[in-house]
Write a protein that holds these residues in place. Structure first.
Motif, PDB file in Angstrom:
ATOM      1  N   SER A 289      -4.924  39.619 -34.522  1.00  0.00           N
ATOM      2  CA  SER A 289      -3.712  38.807 -34.689  1.00  0.00           C
ATOM      3  C   SER A 289      -3.297  38.638 -36.143  1.00  0.00           C
ATOM      4  O   SER A 289      -2.132  38.366 -36.421  1.00  0.00           O
ATOM      5  CB  SER A 289      -3.905  37.424 -34.056  1.00  0.00           C
ATOM      6  OG  SER A 289      -4.063  37.569 -32.678  1.00  0.00           O
TER       7      SER A 289
ATOM      8  N   SER B 254      -5.116  28.633 -35.761  1.00  0.00           N
ATOM      9  CA  SER B 254      -5.188  28.724 -34.300  1.00  0.00           C
ATOM     10  C   SER B 254      -6.218  29.791 -33.945  1.00  0.00           C
ATOM     11  O   SER B 254      -6.418  30.742 -34.702  1.00  0.00           O
ATOM     12  CB  SER B 254      -3.841  29.165 -33.729  1.00  0.00           C
ATOM     13  OG  SER B 254      -2.843  28.216 -33.987  1.00  0.00           O
TER      14      SER B 254
ATOM     15  N   TYR C  84       3.399  30.693 -28.989  1.00  0.00           N
ATOM     16  CA  TYR C  84       3.703  29.655 -29.994  1.00  0.00           C
ATOM     17  C   TYR C  84       3.401  30.178 -31.401  1.00  0.00           C
ATOM     18  O   TYR C  84       4.129  29.908 -32.346  1.00  0.00           O
ATOM     19  CB  TYR C  84       2.919  28.366 -29.700  1.00  0.00           C
ATOM     20  CG  TYR C  84       3.126  27.907 -28.265  1.00  0.00           C
ATOM     21  CD1 TYR C  84       4.323  27.307 -27.890  1.00  0.00           C
ATOM     22  CD2 TYR C  84       2.152  28.112 -27.289  1.00  0.00           C
ATOM     23  CE1 TYR C  84       4.543  26.924 -26.570  1.00  0.00           C
ATOM     24  CE2 TYR C  84       2.356  27.731 -25.970  1.00  0.00           C
ATOM     25  CZ  TYR C  84       3.554  27.141 -25.616  1.00  0.00           C
ATOM     26  OH  TYR C  84       3.783  26.774 -24.321  1.00  0.00           O
ATOM     27  N   VAL C  85       2.320  30.936 -31.505  1.00  0.00           N
ATOM     28  CA  VAL C  85       1.986  31.558 -32.798  1.00  0.00           C
ATOM     29  C   VAL C  85       3.104  32.522 -33.182  1.00  0.00           C
ATOM     30  O   VAL C  85       3.564  32.545 -34.334  1.00  0.00           O
ATOM     31  CB  VAL C  85       0.631  32.309 -32.707  1.00  0.00           C
ATOM     32  CG1 VAL C  85       0.343  33.068 -33.991  1.00  0.00           C
ATOM     33  CG2 VAL C  85      -0.507  31.336 -32.396  1.00  0.00           C
TER      34      VAL C  85
ATOM     35  N   VAL D 177      -6.959  32.921 -32.282  1.00  0.00           N
ATOM     36  CA  VAL D 177      -6.055  33.985 -31.842  1.00  0.00           C
ATOM     37  C   VAL D 177      -6.824  35.263 -31.553  1.00  0.00           C
ATOM     38  O   VAL D 177      -7.847  35.524 -32.180  1.00  0.00           O
ATOM     39  CB  VAL D 177      -4.980  34.258 -32.912  1.00  0.00           C
ATOM     40  CG1 VAL D 177      -3.885  33.215 -32.881  1.00  0.00           C
ATOM     41  CG2 VAL D 177      -5.584  34.339 -34.302  1.00  0.00           C
TER      42      VAL D 177
ATOM     43  N   ASN E 212      -3.997  31.596 -40.452  1.00  0.00           N
ATOM     44  CA  ASN E 212      -4.157  31.471 -39.008  1.00  0.00           C
ATOM     45  C   ASN E 212      -5.314  30.542 -38.724  1.00  0.00           C
ATOM     46  O   ASN E 212      -6.477  30.899 -38.907  1.00  0.00           O
ATOM     47  CB  ASN E 212      -4.530  32.844 -38.421  1.00  0.00           C
ATOM     48  CG  ASN E 212      -3.376  33.469 -37.694  1.00  0.00           C
ATOM     49  OD1 ASN E 212      -2.402  32.802 -37.352  1.00  0.00           O
ATOM     50  ND2 ASN E 212      -3.485  34.758 -37.446  1.00  0.00           N
TER      51      ASN E 212
ATOM     52  N   SER F 247      -5.057  34.867 -24.024  1.00  0.00           N
ATOM     53  CA  SER F 247      -4.440  33.729 -24.715  1.00  0.00           C
ATOM     54  C   SER F 247      -2.934  33.886 -24.685  1.00  0.00           C
ATOM     55  O   SER F 247      -2.430  34.998 -24.894  1.00  0.00           O
ATOM     56  CB  SER F 247      -4.829  33.744 -26.183  1.00  0.00           C
ATOM     57  OG  SER F 247      -6.067  33.231 -26.352  1.00  0.00           O
ATOM     58  N   ASP F 248      -2.260  32.782 -24.519  1.00  0.00           N
ATOM     59  CA  ASP F 248      -0.798  32.787 -24.612  1.00  0.00           C
ATOM     60  C   ASP F 248      -0.445  32.573 -26.086  1.00  0.00           C
ATOM     61  O   ASP F 248      -0.608  31.474 -26.624  1.00  0.00           O
ATOM     62  CB  ASP F 248      -0.249  31.648 -23.749  1.00  0.00           C
ATOM     63  CG  ASP F 248       1.269  31.635 -23.735  1.00  0.00           C
ATOM     64  OD1 ASP F 248       1.869  32.356 -24.538  1.00  0.00           O
ATOM     65  OD2 ASP F 248       1.830  30.889 -22.913  1.00  0.00           O
ATOM     66  N   THR F 249       0.000  33.640 -26.719  1.00  0.00           N
ATOM     67  CA  THR F 249       0.211  33.575 -28.175  1.00  0.00           C
ATOM     68  C   THR F 249       1.683  33.343 -28.536  1.00  0.00           C
ATOM     69  O   THR F 249       2.082  33.548 -29.673  1.00  0.00           O
ATOM     70  CB  THR F 249      -0.284  34.872 -28.851  1.00  0.00           C
ATOM     71  OG1 THR F 249       0.290  35.970 -28.163  1.00  0.00           O
ATOM     72  CG2 THR F 249      -1.788  34.992 -28.815  1.00  0.00           C
TER      73      THR F 249
ATOM     74  N   THR G 283      -2.951  27.876 -28.354  1.00  0.00           N
ATOM     75  CA  THR G 283      -3.027  29.226 -27.776  1.00  0.00           C
ATOM     76  C   THR G 283      -3.645  29.084 -26.385  1.00  0.00           C
ATOM     77  O   THR G 283      -4.766  29.536 -26.157  1.00  0.00           O
ATOM     78  CB  THR G 283      -3.879  30.160 -28.659  1.00  0.00           C
ATOM     79  OG1 THR G 283      -5.111  29.475 -29.016  1.00  0.00           O
ATOM     80  CG2 THR G 283      -3.159  30.568 -29.926  1.00  0.00           C
TER      81      THR G 283
END
Ligand code: NAI
Ligand code: UGA
Length: 463
Positions: A127, A121, A98-99, A123, A119, A94-96, A86
């Motif tokens: 999330s 990661s 990929y999640v 997040v 989860n 956060s760049d989410t 993330t």
């Protein structure tokens, strides 16, 4: 239990290998084919002490498998871990993505039978519910593909497949460089979510670790499990990292004052750390915090606060103290050498901390950029990066193969990373090889008196 871990980075691969080591049947999924190939051959794509060993023994015991096929992983796992990156966006969020891709992908591949989607990661808060929604979106997409060409007659039923699952937030607290150790010796396990069934399965999954069967000290009481709601678990992760980062910024601020008044921050840290309310950990002053998590997680929390109309002033200060601190070595070099243009500076260490190959947001990278900007030539030696330098795509720095080659001709050295082997280098020989035997100890790692005896002008941080 049957486990699927999606994303095999520092967190996913360590989690997968450790769960396999304690007897679970694990499939690790990554969409990077090269990584999968490497892992299938028993090699770890990352450097993490102890990881290769447990990976290889789990492969031999057929407790772990690697694949790029998400469907196969989802079909296998009763527990599905999301452990993809993330990374930070330029805005600090956060760049989410990929999640998001993984959550939809899980939904598209759910194959019946109850699953716990975890989860792991880090997040943004909220999330857990978002992942649930994405999984359901994935299920709906899959349903669409099951509609035969020409549609379904009103009296016909769509082929059914179950989508019974719960989402749990299980934040990860391991540190790079001691990730395997931290996984077997956690301070606590946090499980966020409102499904008793899912929490029950997670307790079962972690039971051998909770009972300290793989701990260094097996006589310790069981690892505390904190069961919370989803948002609180997500917040615990951000609050823990933000607190630790702020603690380091605090001691760095004290170090800068020590520098001015002539006190020694290492003594001060000892003096305050003996107070059990403060504690002695994370009080090492130096050239600031870096790595893939503190900078991104503190920024993400500031951003979340902002989204909700709150200015996180303390966290913003922790970041700005750190930004200044990451250039403290440059200030010190200028003070000693005056003009840096045309000088050669040698960096001892490049990674953001010892015992890792990770260069993400490493203070060394700022230093290299600024030294280059000021016209200095930069060389470096790092026990890991010097072996794998090309892989990291470093620029503006000549990576040497040993510390003596590094010292040769340098106007100053900066100790950037406290690799253990830097405590036993032949500093007498290195001082003789240098144009000016100056050392800036960016981690207060070396013994100042020994360095002076070796012929160096020694400069620490706040001492
Ligand atoms: N690195 C650390 O020490 C810690 C990291 N975390 C958090 O854990 C998460 C993972 O971090 P790292 O392990 O450092 O990340 P990483 O960048 O090392 O690994 C992420 C992995 O996910 C894979 N991936 C990306 N998209 C995928 C997809 N669609 N399907 C399958 N695999 C995919 C990538 O190829 C990569 O191997 C992040 O949210 C991080 O904040 C939490 C605690 C400690
Ligand atoms: O979320 C994460 O990714 C992880 O972030 C940190 O772990 P990590 O970044 O691997 O390493 P740390 O040992 O925490 O060090 C982070 C940075 O702080 C610096 N640091 C640490 C301690 C200290 O006293 N002084 C100091 O400057 C280190 O040099 C390094 O640059 C946390 O310690 C983990 O609990 C967390 O899981």
């Amino acid at each position: 239990m049957r486990v699927c871990v999606i994303g095999t980075g520092y967190v996913g691969l360590v989690t997968g290998a450790c769960l396999a080591h304690i007897g679970h049947d694990v499939i690790c999924v990554d969409n990077n084919e090269e990584k999968v190939k490497l892992m299938k051959s028993g090699q770890s794509p990352i450097f993490e002490p102890g990881l290769s060993e447990i990976m290889q023994s789990a492969i031999q015991a057929e407790k772990i498998h690697f694949t790029s096929d998400l469907a196969a992983g989802v079909a296998h796992g009763e527990v599905l871990f999301i452990a993809v990156g993330t990374p930070p966006l330029p805005t600090g969020e956060s760049d989410t993505r990929y999640v998001e891709a993984v959550a939809r992908g899980i939904g598209e591949n759910l194959n019946g039978g109850y699953k716990v989607i975890v989860n792991k990661s880090t997040v943004p808060i909220g999330s857990g519910d978002w992942v649930r929604m994405l999984v359901l979106d994935g299920v709906a997409e899959r349903q669409k593909t099951l509609v035969p060409a020409g549609g379904v007659a009103s009296n016909e039923k769509l082929p059914e497949f179950a989508a019974e699952f719960d989402v749990i937030s299980n934040p990860e607290f391991l540190r790079e460089g001691s990730a395997v150790h931290d996984t077997f010796n956690p301070d606590r396990i946090v499980l966020g979510g409102n499904s008793q069934r899912a929490v029950g399965l997670m307790r079962q999954l972690y039971a051998p670790i909770v009972e300290r069967k793989y701990a260094v000290d097996q006589s310790l009481p069981p690892v505390p499990i904190l069961a919370t709601d989803l948002s609180s678990a997500e917040m615990i992760k951000y609050a823990a990292n933000a607190f630790l980062a702020t603690k380091i910024s605090f001691i760095n601020e004290v170090a800068n004052i020590c520098d001015r008044v002539g006190a020694d921050v290492t003594q001060v840290a000892k003096g305050i750390g003996l107070d059990s309310r403060i504690g002695n950990k994370f009080l090492q002053a130096g050239i600031g915090w870096g790595g893939s998590c503190f900078p991104k997680d503190v920024s993400a929390l500031i951003h979340t606060a902002d989204d909700y109309g709150y200015e996180a002033q303390l966290l913003k200060s922790a970041v700005s103290v750190n930004e200044r601190q990451r250039l403290i070595a440059l200030e010190k070099l200028q003070k000693v050498l005056k003009i840096l243009k045309g000088k050669t500076i040698g960096l001892l260490g490049l990674t953001f901390k010892p015992d890792t190959d990770d260069l993400r947001d490493a203070p060394a990278l700022n230093l290299i950029e600024q030294l280059n900007r000021l016209g200095a030539k930069v060389k470096a030696f790092d026990p890991i990066v010097s072996q794998t330098g090309l892989r990291h795509g470093l620029s503006g720095v000549l990576v040497e193969t040993d510390a003596e080659r590094l010292a040769d001709g340098c106007d100053a050295l900066v100790l950037v990373t406290e690799w253990q082997q830097f405590s036993t280098l032949d500093y007498v020989k290195m001082a003789k090889l240098m144009a000016h035997p100056v050392i800036i100890d960016g981690r207060n790692f070396l013994d100042p008196e020994a360095m002076i005896r070796a012929g160096f002008q020694y400069v620490g941080v706040g001492r």
